[in-house]
Design a protein around this motif. Structure first.
Motif, short mmCIF file in Angstrom:
data_model
loop_
_atom_site.label_atom_id
_atom_site.label_comp_id
_atom_site.label_asym_id
_atom_site.label_seq_id
_atom_site.Cartn_x
_atom_site.Cartn_y
_atom_site.Cartn_z
N MET A 108 0.80 -0.88 -0.32
CA MET A 108 -0.16 -0.26 -0.23
C MET A 108 0.96 0.73 0.08
O MET A 108 1.96 1.13 0.87
CB MET A 108 -0.78 -0.15 1.41
N ALA A 109 -0.04 2.74 -0.90
CA ALA A 109 1.53 3.90 -0.40
C ALA A 109 0.58 4.51 0.47
O ALA A 109 -0.71 4.82 0.40
CB ALA A 109 0.79 4.81 -1.81
N PRO A 110 0.92 4.81 1.48
CA PRO A 110 0.52 5.73 2.84
C PRO A 110 0.30 7.35 2.06
O PRO A 110 1.86 7.97 2.40
CB PRO A 110 1.41 5.98 3.70
N TRP A 111 -1.06 7.50 1.33
CA TRP A 111 -0.41 9.07 0.39
C TRP A 111 -0.24 9.82 1.94
O TRP A 111 0.00 10.99 1.30
CB TRP A 111 -1.99 9.05 -0.40
N SER A 112 -1.28 9.74 3.08
CA SER A 112 -0.55 11.38 3.52
C SER A 112 0.61 11.23 3.76
O SER A 112 1.10 12.28 4.77
CB SER A 112 -1.69 10.82 5.30
N HIS A 113 1.29 10.51 4.04
CA HIS A 113 3.13 11.30 3.96
C HIS A 113 3.29 11.45 2.36
O HIS A 113 5.34 11.57 2.09
CB HIS A 113 3.87 10.29 4.07
N VAL A 114 3.08 10.75 1.36
CA VAL A 114 3.57 11.56 0.15
C VAL A 114 3.74 13.02 0.13
O VAL A 114 3.06 14.22 0.45
CB VAL A 114 2.64 11.28 -1.23
N SER A 115 4.95 13.51 -0.35
CA SER A 115 5.46 15.02 -0.23
C SER A 115 6.56 15.22 -1.32
O SER A 115 6.59 14.48 -1.84
CB SER A 115 5.96 15.17 0.93
#
Length: 313
Positions: A180-187
């Protein structure tokens, strides 16, 4: 000055390209190739020697047996049998049998370095190597979602127009379909992607499609080649470079969790600090409820397949 030595067990498509990346980039001073097919190892050794003949750095390359790995700093586990199935988990039983046959031999010969595991299914095999070796968890890791994370950044770079080096993005979990991708941490250089997307539509990417492409990239490669080689060899080389140069770089890899994310006794990918001692720190991300559920699902997939091993034991 200490010689930087890496041993590679299994010099098929992946192992041979890992050796090539390490040699051509000048990351190692010495490579030791081990394969049950002795002639394959000899032939790859000769080809690798030819490849470095005109390079500006010196690399000693030789073949050997498990006992010849005792003085290596890192041993790469890249054994396996490539299957036509679109699931790395289908390689489980053969891979387990292979590592069961040699890990203790390597350790008993005196090897006291770091095991880097590429063999699929990577998370489960890394756990098995850790169990068989008796090493501290820091000295056994799987490359895990390292390559998938790089692919995720590459897809995001194409979609947003931002250079991948300015993106921070990871995939976590199983090195497989359940990651999965933790989108809340993509910056983007510290600015959350979700905040940028609220102001500029170019950042409002189709997250499901991006993740699907990142996960499926390996199968695109496999469809026409019957294997993957270049991407994983570059990933492995990056890990080894970080170890030899004590970089303390943060990279996602498959490591043992002991309480992080509420998980225990499981090898799975999460961002880690990589330095001279291997996995020196596990960085636990604060996940949203939805992200935690996706991560838990990935853990469950791995545990289910670990259970198949225990049932056969």
């Amino acid at each position: 000055m200490k010689t930087r030595s890496v041993g590679i067990i299994g010099v098929g498509h992946v192992g041979a390209h890992c050796a090539y990346s390490l040699a051509v980039q000048g990351i190692v001073d010495e490579l030791v190739l081990v394969d049950i097919n002795e002639q394959k190892a000899i032939s790859e050794c000769q080809d690798l020697r030819d490849s470095v003949a005109y390079l500006p750095h010196r690399v000693e390359i030789r073949t050997g047996g498990y006992g010849d790995l005792k003085d290596c700093d890192v041993v790469v586990v890249s054994v396996g049998v490539i299957t036509k199935s679109k699931s790395r988990l289908d390689e489980l039983h053969v891979s387990i049998e292979m590592v069961n046959s040699f890990v203790k031999q390597v350790v008993d010969a005196g090897f006291d370095g770091i095991f880097a595991v590429i063999t699929n299914p990577c998370d489960i095999i890394a756990r098995q190597v850790h169990k068989l070796s008796g090493f501290d968890k820091s000295r056994v890791f799987g490359t895990g979602t390292g390559l998938d994370s790089s692919r995720l950044k590459a897809v995001l770079s194409r979609e947003t127009g931002i250079d991948h080096k300015s993106l921070v993005a990871y995939t976590l979990g199983e090195h497989g379909d359940s990651q999965m991708a933790p989108w809340s941490h993509v910056s983007v250089n510290g600015k959350p992607l979700v905040e940028l997307a609220a102001k500029d539509k170019k950042y409002d990417v189709d997250k499901d499609a991006v993740l699907k492409e990142a996960i499926g990239g390996g199968w695109v490669t496999f469809a026409g080649k019957g294997c993957t080689e270049f991407g994983i060899s570059s990933t492995l080389a990056r890990f080894v470079y970080a170890i030899f140069h004590d970089e303390k770089v943060v990279m996602p890899c498959s490591t043992q969790l002991n309480g992080e994310y509420g998980q225990h006794d499981i090898f799975i990918s999460t961002p880690c600090v990589i330095g001279k001692n291997g996995v020196e720190e596990v960085l636990e991300l604060n996940l949203t409820e939805e992200e935690m559920a996706a991560f838990q699902h990935s853990c469950d997939v791995i545990r289910t397949n670990i259970g198949y091993i225990n049932e056969e034991a």
